[in-house]
Scaffold this motif. Structure first.
Motif, PDB file in Angstrom:
ATOM      1  N   THR A 144      43.670-180.790 190.477  1.00  0.00           N
ATOM      2  CA  THR A 144      42.704-181.317 189.516  1.00  0.00           C
ATOM      3  C   THR A 144      41.668-182.168 190.231  1.00  0.00           C
ATOM      4  O   THR A 144      40.461-182.050 189.990  1.00  0.00           O
ATOM      5  N   GLY A 145      42.140-183.036 191.141  1.00  0.00           N
ATOM      6  CA  GLY A 145      41.225-183.902 191.880  1.00  0.00           C
ATOM      7  C   GLY A 145      40.276-183.109 192.763  1.00  0.00           C
ATOM      8  O   GLY A 145      39.074-183.379 192.801  1.00  0.00           O
ATOM      9  N   VAL A 146      40.810-182.098 193.465  1.00  0.00           N
ATOM     10  CA  VAL A 146      39.969-181.298 194.357  1.00  0.00           C
ATOM     11  C   VAL A 146      38.889-180.574 193.550  1.00  0.00           C
ATOM     12  O   VAL A 146      37.718-180.550 193.937  1.00  0.00           O
ATOM     13  N   LEU A 147      39.289-179.993 192.419  1.00  0.00           N
ATOM     14  CA  LEU A 147      38.304-179.320 191.567  1.00  0.00           C
ATOM     15  C   LEU A 147      37.201-180.291 191.161  1.00  0.00           C
ATOM     16  O   LEU A 147      36.007-179.980 191.255  1.00  0.00           O
ATOM     17  N   LEU A 148      37.629-181.496 190.725  1.00  0.00           N
ATOM     18  CA  LEU A 148      36.646-182.486 190.296  1.00  0.00           C
ATOM     19  C   LEU A 148      35.704-182.852 191.442  1.00  0.00           C
ATOM     20  O   LEU A 148      34.480-182.827 191.291  1.00  0.00           O
ATOM     21  N   GLY A 149      36.275-183.170 192.602  1.00  0.00           N
ATOM     22  CA  GLY A 149      35.460-183.611 193.738  1.00  0.00           C
ATOM     23  C   GLY A 149      34.478-182.540 194.175  1.00  0.00           C
ATOM     24  O   GLY A 149      33.288-182.794 194.334  1.00  0.00           O
ATOM     25  N   VAL A 150      34.982-181.314 194.367  1.00  0.00           N
ATOM     26  CA  VAL A 150      34.117-180.237 194.855  1.00  0.00           C
ATOM     27  C   VAL A 150      33.014-179.937 193.831  1.00  0.00           C
ATOM     28  O   VAL A 150      31.838-179.805 194.189  1.00  0.00           O
ATOM     29  N   LEU A 151      33.384-179.874 192.548  1.00  0.00           N
ATOM     30  CA  LEU A 151      32.368-179.541 191.539  1.00  0.00           C
ATOM     31  C   LEU A 151      31.343-180.663 191.399  1.00  0.00           C
ATOM     32  O   LEU A 151      30.143-180.396 191.263  1.00  0.00           O
TER      33      LEU A 151
ATOM     34  N   GLY B 193      27.598-168.142 181.043  1.00  0.00           N
ATOM     35  CA  GLY B 193      28.410-167.151 181.749  1.00  0.00           C
ATOM     36  C   GLY B 193      28.984-167.716 183.034  1.00  0.00           C
ATOM     37  O   GLY B 193      30.182-167.582 183.318  1.00  0.00           O
ATOM     38  N   LEU B 194      28.121-168.407 183.797  1.00  0.00           N
ATOM     39  CA  LEU B 194      28.565-168.971 185.071  1.00  0.00           C
ATOM     40  C   LEU B 194      29.624-170.053 184.843  1.00  0.00           C
ATOM     41  O   LEU B 194      30.655-170.094 185.531  1.00  0.00           O
ATOM     42  N   VAL B 195      29.369-170.930 183.853  1.00  0.00           N
ATOM     43  CA  VAL B 195      30.339-171.986 183.546  1.00  0.00           C
ATOM     44  C   VAL B 195      31.674-171.375 183.123  1.00  0.00           C
ATOM     45  O   VAL B 195      32.746-171.839 183.521  1.00  0.00           O
ATOM     46  N   ALA B 196      31.598-170.289 182.339  1.00  0.00           N
ATOM     47  CA  ALA B 196      32.835-169.635 181.900  1.00  0.00           C
ATOM     48  C   ALA B 196      33.601-169.071 183.092  1.00  0.00           C
ATOM     49  O   ALA B 196      34.827-169.191 183.174  1.00  0.00           O
ATOM     50  N   ILE B 197      32.859-168.463 184.036  1.00  0.00           N
ATOM     51  CA  ILE B 197      33.530-167.907 185.222  1.00  0.00           C
ATOM     52  C   ILE B 197      34.216-169.031 186.010  1.00  0.00           C
ATOM     53  O   ILE B 197      35.365-168.917 186.435  1.00  0.00           O
ATOM     54  N   LEU B 198      33.500-170.163 186.159  1.00  0.00           N
ATOM     55  CA  LEU B 198      34.075-171.282 186.908  1.00  0.00           C
ATOM     56  C   LEU B 198      35.281-171.867 186.180  1.00  0.00           C
ATOM     57  O   LEU B 198      36.293-172.204 186.811  1.00  0.00           O
ATOM     58  N   ALA B 199      35.162-171.977 184.851  1.00  0.00           N
ATOM     59  CA  ALA B 199      36.295-172.504 184.084  1.00  0.00           C
ATOM     60  C   ALA B 199      37.500-171.586 184.251  1.00  0.00           C
ATOM     61  O   ALA B 199      38.631-172.061 184.424  1.00  0.00           O
ATOM     62  N   ALA B 200      37.237-170.266 184.238  1.00  0.00           N
ATOM     63  CA  ALA B 200      38.340-169.325 184.426  1.00  0.00           C
ATOM     64  C   ALA B 200      38.972-169.516 185.800  1.00  0.00           C
ATOM     65  O   ALA B 200      40.201-169.516 185.955  1.00  0.00           O
ATOM     66  N   MET B 201      38.118-169.732 186.819  1.00  0.00           N
ATOM     67  CA  MET B 201      38.614-169.955 188.182  1.00  0.00           C
ATOM     68  C   MET B 201      39.499-171.196 188.212  1.00  0.00           C
ATOM     69  O   MET B 201      40.604-171.187 188.777  1.00  0.00           O
ATOM     70  N   ALA B 202      39.026-172.266 187.550  1.00  0.00           N
ATOM     71  CA  ALA B 202      39.791-173.513 187.525  1.00  0.00           C
ATOM     72  C   ALA B 202      41.123-173.309 186.818  1.00  0.00           C
ATOM     73  O   ALA B 202      42.169-173.792 187.281  1.00  0.00           O
ATOM     74  N   ILE B 203      41.088-172.560 185.686  1.00  0.00           N
ATOM     75  CA  ILE B 203      42.328-172.343 184.932  1.00  0.00           C
ATOM     76  C   ILE B 203      43.325-171.563 185.782  1.00  0.00           C
ATOM     77  O   ILE B 203      44.506-171.895 185.839  1.00  0.00           O
ATOM     78  N   VAL B 204      42.827-170.527 186.484  1.00  0.00           N
ATOM     79  CA  VAL B 204      43.734-169.722 187.308  1.00  0.00           C
ATOM     80  C   VAL B 204      44.357-170.581 188.403  1.00  0.00           C
ATOM     81  O   VAL B 204      45.576-170.547 188.627  1.00  0.00           O
ATOM     82  N   LEU B 205      43.532-171.388 189.084  1.00  0.00           N
ATOM     83  CA  LEU B 205      44.059-172.243 190.158  1.00  0.00           C
ATOM     84  C   LEU B 205      45.083-173.232 189.614  1.00  0.00           C
ATOM     85  O   LEU B 205      46.167-173.411 190.174  1.00  0.00           O
ATOM     86  N   ASN B 206      44.739-173.894 188.479  1.00  0.00           N
ATOM     87  CA  ASN B 206      45.662-174.856 187.869  1.00  0.00           C
ATOM     88  C   ASN B 206      46.974-174.184 187.478  1.00  0.00           C
ATOM     89  O   ASN B 206      48.052-174.719 187.716  1.00  0.00           O
ATOM     90  N   GLU B 207      46.828-173.019 186.867  1.00  0.00           N
ATOM     91  CA  GLU B 207      48.008-172.307 186.378  1.00  0.00           C
ATOM     92  C   GLU B 207      48.906-171.900 187.544  1.00  0.00           C
ATOM     93  O   GLU B 207      50.117-172.002 187.476  1.00  0.00           O
ATOM     94  N   PHE B 208      48.274-171.474 188.638  1.00  0.00           N
ATOM     95  CA  PHE B 208      49.001-171.081 189.841  1.00  0.00           C
ATOM     96  C   PHE B 208      49.860-172.243 190.334  1.00  0.00           C
ATOM     97  O   PHE B 208      51.060-172.103 190.579  1.00  0.00           O
ATOM     98  N   VAL B 209      49.243-173.429 190.445  1.00  0.00           N
ATOM     99  CA  VAL B 209      49.977-174.589 190.941  1.00  0.00           C
ATOM    100  C   VAL B 209      51.044-175.018 189.935  1.00  0.00           C
ATOM    101  O   VAL B 209      52.145-175.417 190.311  1.00  0.00           O
ATOM    102  N   ARG B 210      50.721-174.903 188.622  1.00  0.00           N
ATOM    103  CA  ARG B 210      51.677-175.321 187.606  1.00  0.00           C
ATOM    104  C   ARG B 210      52.910-174.414 187.619  1.00  0.00           C
ATOM    105  O   ARG B 210      54.035-174.875 187.543  1.00  0.00           O
ATOM    106  N   ARG B 211      52.660-173.110 187.774  1.00  0.00           N
ATOM    107  CA  ARG B 211      53.784-172.169 187.861  1.00  0.00           C
ATOM    108  C   ARG B 211      54.669-172.518 189.046  1.00  0.00           C
ATOM    109  O   ARG B 211      55.895-172.515 188.947  1.00  0.00           O
TER     110      ARG B 211
END
Lengths: 257, 264
Positions: free
Chosen positions: B200-207, B236-254
């Motif tokens: 979460t922190g890395v996503l915030l910092g990089v974005l 569209g771009l924001v949606a793609i990025l949000a999807a990227m963030a969700i996938v990364l978060n979900e990966f770590v959560r799993r």
């Protein structure tokens, strides 16, 4: 037996380490600029920064930016607090609604909401409105989630006991639900405040016309390093004192319930 | 369960939704999209908001915009590198601080002090030192991501019951064996929850750094789309990025759930 005293001693020791660390950093910073010849554009002399900081405070130049930032923060926090607690309370009244909405909010909360900033700038322009919108969105989620958690997890025995003793709806709310939920809600509010502060300053840094974040960026673009460092120190001090005030209020609210 | 036999579809639907809150949740989401669609179609200036149906069909356009795929790759690269560095630093510092009393006493206060600084105020300094390319984004992501990981690792190491350490040692475990068979399995769950917070922190910092100034990443395109009043592509771009963030978060959560299993 000597546990409180031990705790005090530990806290004192850790403060001492922190102060020592700051002194060493300042010393290294000073030596880097005076002895080791680090470029002034990368790292200004700390004494110079101190002079600038004194100048900023003496002239009251910060007042306008501070006012704008604090107004944005206050509006955002008030909106998210009111909407978050009301909505959270309404949802918490039914276990079914909790099951429907809680995962939804938690899911949205896991998206970096800073992504909405370009959208908000497009909708609301570069002025305070886009900062308020971002601050509200970001701080809404911790508030609503903690309100749901707080009111949703009140011990059923307490509610039943109060009811059987003939408590009215208001009495139940005032003397059972609120005291039981308050600690969780208060920590949600504190978290909401912290992230609202960060997002207001952050959105000012990224795209704005005024405010403390804007001032720092403006000075960076003009390569006025000493004054920029002075403002950074100023903003960190403001943020630290606001967060301390909120933590103290939280602790007091917990005790007085 | 309920005594009444459902007589018509309305009641049956109600009972179905009652048993499946997930479906009701989906309904709420669809309703929000419907409100957005109606508002954007008939009430809001198309310069500022596009309906979701249009955004959905614009994904292809966004990805076909010259430079966007490369920008997404750059941003993903920044996220991956920043996360990897944050995990390594977090793990090393966390173990060093958590495992030694001296480290804990001397370094932990400093970690807490630094963690309390609102880092966004020093973003311009990062840009100044690391330039406007990927390096500054990675650095800013690392400083946002490493502190939660340090805290989690320290908490994980310190929560090991002393009796386990003592008994392992008294049975003659070497330093390495202690690390491998006692500390490592106990640390894993909190390490992974730290990684989730770190992500979460890395996503915030990089974005944040991307949005502040960018020449090649997605921050460049968000500002281009904003300045051109092109809400369809921006959404569209924001949606793609949000999807990227969700996938990364979900990966770590799993991963967190997976590695915390042995405790139950």
């Amino acid at each position: 037996m000597s546990s409180p005293r031990r705790k005090f001693k530990d806290r004192f020791a850790s403060r001492l380490v922190q102060v020592g660390f700051l002194v060493v950093v300042l010393l290294l910073w000073y030596l880097a600029t005076t002895r080791w010849g680090v470029n002034k554009l990368l790292l200004p002399n700390p004494l110079n920064v101190w002079d600038q900081l004194a100048d900023v405070i003496r002239k009251g130049e910060y007042l306008n930016d501070l006012r704008i930032t604090l107004t944005e923060l206050a509006v955002a926090f008030v909106i998210s607090t009111v909407s978050g607690t009301l909505l959270g309370y309404a949802i918490s009244r039914s276990p079914y609604l909790i099951k429907v909405f809680e995962p939804l909010f938690a899911g949205i909360y896991s998206i970096p909401i800073i992504l909405f900033l370009p959208l908000y700038v497009l909708f609301f322009g570069l002025g305070p409105a886009s900062k308020i919108a971002l601050g509200t969105t970001i701080s809404f989620f911790p508030v609503v989630l903690s309100t749901i958690a707080g009111f949703g997890n009140v011990d059923k025995v307490l509610v039943t006991a109060a009811r059987s003793m003939g408590a009215s709806d208001y009495q139940l709310f005032r003397f059972v639900l609120v005291p039981a939920a308050l600690p969780v809600i208060l920590s949600g509010l504190r978290m909401g405040f912290t992230v609202a502060l960060l997002s207001v300053i952050g959105s000012e840094t990224i795209a704005s016309l005024a405010g403390l974040g804007h001032r720092i960026v403006n000075l960076a673009e003009n390569m006025d390093m000493a004054r920029m460092f002075a403002y950074i120190v100023f903003v960190i001090a403001i943020a630290a004192s606001l967060n301390t005030v909120v933590s103290v209020l939280e602790a007091r609210g917990r005790r007085q319930r | 369960m309920s005594a009444a036999v459902p007589t018509h579809a309305g009641i049956r639907l109600q009972q179905y939704l009652w048993r499946h809150p997930g479906i009701a949740r989906l309904g709420v989401v669809l309703m929000l999209f419907a409100v957005w669609e109606i508002a954007a179609r008939w009430f809001v200036d198309p310069m500022f908001l596009s309906p979701p149906s249009k955004v959905l069909f614009a994904f292809g356009d966004v990805l076909a915009t010259r430079g966007v795929p490369a920008a997404l790759r750059v941003t993903f690269f920044e996220l991956a590198v920043a996360f990897a560095i944050a995990v390594v630093i977090g793990l090393v510092v966390g173990l060093a601080v958590g495992l030694s009393k001296f480290g804990n006493r001397s370094v932990m206060p400093i970690v807490l002090l630094l963690y309390g600084i609102p880092q966004i105020t020093i973003l311009p300094i990062f840009i100044l030192y690391f330039g406007i390319g990927p390096a500054s984004k990675i650095a800013f992501g690392v400083t946002h991501g490493m502190f939660p990981i340090v805290m989690a690792v320290v908490a994980g190491v310190q929560n090991i019951k002393p009796i386990l350490m003592v008994s392992a040692r008294s049975m003659g475990a070497s330093h390495w064996q202690l690390l491998r068979y006692v500390i490592y399995p106990h640390m894993i769950p909190s390490f992974f929850s730290g990684m989730r917070l770190g992500m979460t922190g890395v996503l915030l910092g990089v974005l944040l750094a991307e949005l502040y100034v960018s020449t090649a990443g997605i921050g460049y395109f968000t500002s281009v789309f904003t300045q051109n009043f092109d809400p369809t592509k921006l959404l569209g771009l924001v949606a793609i990025l949000a999807a990227m963030a969700i996938v990364l978060n979900e990966f770590v959560r799993r991963a967190e759930v997976h590695f915390a299993r042995w405790r139950d």
